[in-house]
Write a protein that holds these residues in place. Structure first.
Motif, PDB file in Angstrom:
ATOM      1  N   SER A   5     -66.954  -7.448 -61.109  1.00 52.60           N
ATOM      2  CA  SER A   5     -66.300  -8.606 -61.714  1.00 52.60           C
ATOM      3  C   SER A   5     -64.840  -8.727 -61.303  1.00 52.60           C
ATOM      4  O   SER A   5     -64.260  -9.806 -61.408  1.00 52.60           O
ATOM      5  CB  SER A   5     -66.396  -8.521 -63.238  1.00 52.60           C
ATOM      6  N   MET A  63     -69.780 -20.371 -55.284  1.00 51.35           N
ATOM      7  CA  MET A  63     -68.784 -19.311 -55.237  1.00 51.35           C
ATOM      8  C   MET A  63     -69.294 -18.104 -56.010  1.00 51.35           C
ATOM      9  O   MET A  63     -69.830 -18.238 -57.112  1.00 51.35           O
ATOM     10  CB  MET A  63     -67.458 -19.794 -55.826  1.00 51.35           C
ATOM     11  N   GLN A  64     -69.129 -16.929 -55.450  1.00 49.83           N
ATOM     12  CA  GLN A  64     -69.593 -15.692 -56.064  1.00 49.83           C
ATOM     13  C   GLN A  64     -68.424 -14.737 -56.278  1.00 49.83           C
ATOM     14  O   GLN A  64     -67.341 -14.942 -55.730  1.00 49.83           O
ATOM     15  CB  GLN A  64     -70.676 -15.051 -55.186  1.00 49.83           C
ATOM     16  N   PHE A  65     -68.658 -13.707 -57.085  1.00 49.40           N
ATOM     17  CA  PHE A  65     -67.608 -12.748 -57.472  1.00 49.40           C
ATOM     18  C   PHE A  65     -66.427 -13.489 -58.102  1.00 49.40           C
ATOM     19  O   PHE A  65     -65.268 -13.167 -57.858  1.00 49.40           O
ATOM     20  CB  PHE A  65     -67.131 -11.929 -56.266  1.00 49.40           C
ATOM     21  N   GLN A  66     -66.718 -14.480 -58.919  1.00 47.41           N
ATOM     22  CA  GLN A  66     -65.659 -15.328 -59.448  1.00 47.41           C
ATOM     23  C   GLN A  66     -64.891 -14.642 -60.582  1.00 47.41           C
ATOM     24  O   GLN A  66     -65.447 -13.902 -61.385  1.00 47.41           O
ATOM     25  CB  GLN A  66     -66.246 -16.644 -59.964  1.00 47.41           C
ATOM     26  N   GLU A  67     -63.595 -14.920 -60.605  1.00 46.63           N
ATOM     27  CA  GLU A  67     -62.729 -14.579 -61.734  1.00 46.63           C
ATOM     28  C   GLU A  67     -61.944 -15.834 -62.079  1.00 46.63           C
ATOM     29  O   GLU A  67     -61.513 -16.561 -61.178  1.00 46.63           O
ATOM     30  CB  GLU A  67     -61.769 -13.454 -61.375  1.00 46.63           C
ATOM     31  N   ASN A  68     -61.743 -16.059 -63.362  1.00 44.58           N
ATOM     32  CA  ASN A  68     -61.017 -17.263 -63.773  1.00 44.58           C
ATOM     33  C   ASN A  68     -60.213 -16.949 -65.029  1.00 44.58           C
ATOM     34  O   ASN A  68     -60.777 -16.664 -66.085  1.00 44.58           O
ATOM     35  CB  ASN A  68     -61.994 -18.415 -64.039  1.00 44.58           C
ATOM     36  N   GLY A  82     -62.890 -16.597 -55.851  1.00 45.41           N
ATOM     37  CA  GLY A  82     -64.319 -16.498 -55.585  1.00 45.41           C
ATOM     38  C   GLY A  82     -64.544 -16.622 -54.089  1.00 45.41           C
ATOM     39  O   GLY A  82     -63.648 -17.033 -53.345  1.00 45.41           O
ATOM     40  N   ASP A  84     -67.460 -17.833 -50.961  1.00 41.63           N
ATOM     41  CA  ASP A  84     -68.747 -18.278 -50.446  1.00 41.63           C
ATOM     42  C   ASP A  84     -68.949 -17.584 -49.091  1.00 41.63           C
ATOM     43  O   ASP A  84     -68.217 -16.640 -48.758  1.00 41.63           O
ATOM     44  CB  ASP A  84     -68.813 -19.801 -50.341  1.00 41.63           C
ATOM     45  N   ALA A 132     -59.671 -16.374 -50.831  1.00 41.30           N
ATOM     46  CA  ALA A 132     -60.457 -16.229 -52.063  1.00 41.30           C
ATOM     47  C   ALA A 132     -60.084 -17.238 -53.138  1.00 41.30           C
ATOM     48  O   ALA A 132     -60.857 -17.449 -54.072  1.00 41.30           O
ATOM     49  CB  ALA A 132     -60.290 -14.808 -52.628  1.00 41.30           C
ATOM     50  N   THR A 134     -59.731 -20.289 -55.496  1.00 38.71           N
ATOM     51  CA  THR A 134     -60.499 -21.500 -55.798  1.00 38.71           C
ATOM     52  C   THR A 134     -59.679 -22.481 -56.636  1.00 38.71           C
ATOM     53  O   THR A 134     -60.167 -23.551 -56.987  1.00 38.71           O
ATOM     54  CB  THR A 134     -61.803 -21.161 -56.550  1.00 38.71           C
TER      55      THR A 134
END
Length: 505
Positions: A5, A63-68, A82, A84, A132, A134
């Motif tokens: 994560s 988008m993968q491995f996203q942090e927000n 994140g 792609d 990375a 977004t």
């Protein structure tokens, strides 16, 4: 789960924290400690790309491995990251390049070692942040943040004319980005957020799209760089230390093409379709005219710098040929191959051009006055046979020899262009002749023949650290040239989705 994560944040900030730790080692009396910390951080960062690659789902374009995390509440600015398929490939390439630069610096840099290592570790973290991000403002912060360590690397460890080159680099790239910020603010006014994905599919009129296109164009074309805003690159490459030249060639030039893919094409598809002819013409000028300019260079670094501009012309050509292909043939498959070829070309160019810049840096370090003039060398193969063999491999990749990384992306772009426009493909294919001309002629003058002077005679072959770097690069050249499937599998779904987003409705 915690690692997965937060993996992207670790990859961004671990090099930055490593840079701080390196600075605490003090002066050059503790240079070995600085080298060790930097090398360990670079190795760990590259190893962390393994779970990133293995955990990525290539069948999803999301988008993968996203942090927000909310960053600035008043303007809905988020720390959001994140990846792609495209950005995943570029993140891994950034960590691989960072390792090579740190390893090379361990041997080549003798003065202000800690500061040098900290500069390039910081640059690595900022570059990963660009690929990375977004959130548009976060993207812009990382985009501008990269300029500072590169400016310092040229200004502090560069050659005699380093002040001029570093200021020119900074002004070109910084001023080009100002209109990009204006464009991002306009898009925020339309959506109320800075989330990049929310900018896609906006119902914008053609005049607005054209203004957005040119705002992004100035930022990204300077970074590629495209003709006629390319003049900063030869100066920056020539004056930069070899590590700076490698980062410029392998990573910074890719940011411009990445910007076209991430912003220009999906946000302003109608403007891109209308102005694709302009981008195709500018790309062909880069391929042919800049290739001719490379032939007459007497400085090895300048020759390879102009070569980089010519090869990046293939990447921009592959991006914008998609509109011409669909207009003339209606073939989405050929358009897809063109776009995918552009991304592959970005990766392949990093191996070949980065390796050649490392090689030129090695030669200059061994020469008594650090000369980069081709005429000062000759017969290097007699004194450095291992280095000569490696450099020949990378020269062949630069030429586009089948079986090497340099062939794959160019072949895909040329073949897809051929389906819609013979003369575009024909002109683009001239690079095979031009690249062979300037690359092999340079190689002949530097490596073959008798030893020309006592300074060449005093040279010794590459060290184990330099061999390690070149072995890693050789693996990349052959792997991508002979078996590109792992890269193509990661790109496939993302590129296909990007193509659909980039076409006018």
């Amino acid at each position: 789960m915690v690692l997965q994560s937060s993996l992207l944040s670790i990859l961004i900030w671990l090099p930055v924290l490593g840079a701080i730790a390196v600075l605490f080692t003090g002066g050059d009396e503790n240079a070995n400690a600085a080298r060790m910390i930097a090398a360990v951080v670079s190795v760990i960062s590259l190893l962390l790309c393994i779970p990133l690659y293995l955990g990525f789902d290539p069948n999803s374009y999301a988008m993968q491995f996203q942090e927000n995390h909310l960053w600035i509440r008043a303007y809905e600015i988020h720390y959001a990251v994140g990846v792609d398929g495209i950005s995943l490939a570029m993140v891994i390439l950034t960590n691989f390049t960072g390792l090579l630069v740190i390893f090379a610096g361990c041997h080549a840099i003798k003065v202000r070692v800690a500061q040098y290592m900290a500069t390039f570790l910081t640059m690595q973290g900022m570059t990963i942040g660009v690929f990375a991000a977004t959130d548009a403002i976060l993207f812009y912060v990382f985009w501008e943040g990269m300029l500072i360590p590169m400016y310092l690397s040229i200004g502090m460890w560069g050659s005699a004319n380093r002040s001029y080159a570093s200021i020119k680099f900074f002004l070109y790239t910084f001023l080009g980005s100002i209109l990009m910020l204006v464009a991002l603010l306009y898009l925020y006014n339309q959506t109320g957020v800075f989330e990049i994905q929310r900018f896609y599919g906006l119902k914008l009129g053609l005049p607005i799209q054209e203004l957005l296109f040119f705002a992004f164009f100035l930022a990204f074309a300077v970074k590629v760089p495209m003709w006629p805003v390319h003049t900063w690159l030869p100066d920056a490459h020539t004056e930069a230390p070899s590590g700076g030249s490698v980062v410029l060639a392998a990573l910074m030039l890719k940011l411009g093409v990445y910007g076209f893919l991430r912003f220009s094409m999906p946000i302003a598809p109608q403007a891109c379709e209308k102005l694709a002819w302009l981008m195709i013409v500018l790309s062909l000028i880069a391929v042919v005219y800049i290739g001719l300019v490379a032939i007459v260079q007497s400085d090895m670094k300048k020759l390879i710098a102009y070569s980089s501009i010519a090869h990046m012309g293939f990447a921009t050509l592959g991006c914008f040929m998609v509109y011409d292909i669909i207009r003339h043939t209606g073939s989405y498959q050929d358009a897809y191959m063109s776009l995918e070829g552009a991304v592959v070309q970005m990766i392949a160019h990093a191996f070949g051009s980065g390796a050649m810049f490392l090689g030129v840096g090695m030669l200059a370090d061994r020469y008594y006055n650090h000369s980069r003039r081709i005429q000062d060398y000759g017969g290097i193969a007699n004194k450095m046979p291992v280095f000569a063999a490696f450099f020949m491999l990378f020269a062949m990749s630069n030429v586009g020899l089948p079986g090497t990384a340099g062939f794959v992306g160019e072949f895909m772009v040329i073949m897809s262009a051929f389906q819609s426009h013979f003369w575009v493909a024909f002109i683009a294919a001239l690079t095979l002749i031009l690249a062979a001309s300037y690359t092999l002629w340079m190689y002949k003058r530097i490596f073959f023949g008798p030893v020309t002077n006592e300074h060449v005679a005093a040279m010794h072959d590459i060290t184990w650290i330099e061999k390690t770097n070149y072995i890693l690069l050789a693996i990349g050249v052959f792997w991508l040239g002979l078996y590109p499937a792992p890269v193509l599998n990661v790109l496939h779904t993302t590129v296909g989705h990007l193509l659909l987003q980039s076409l006018p409705i």
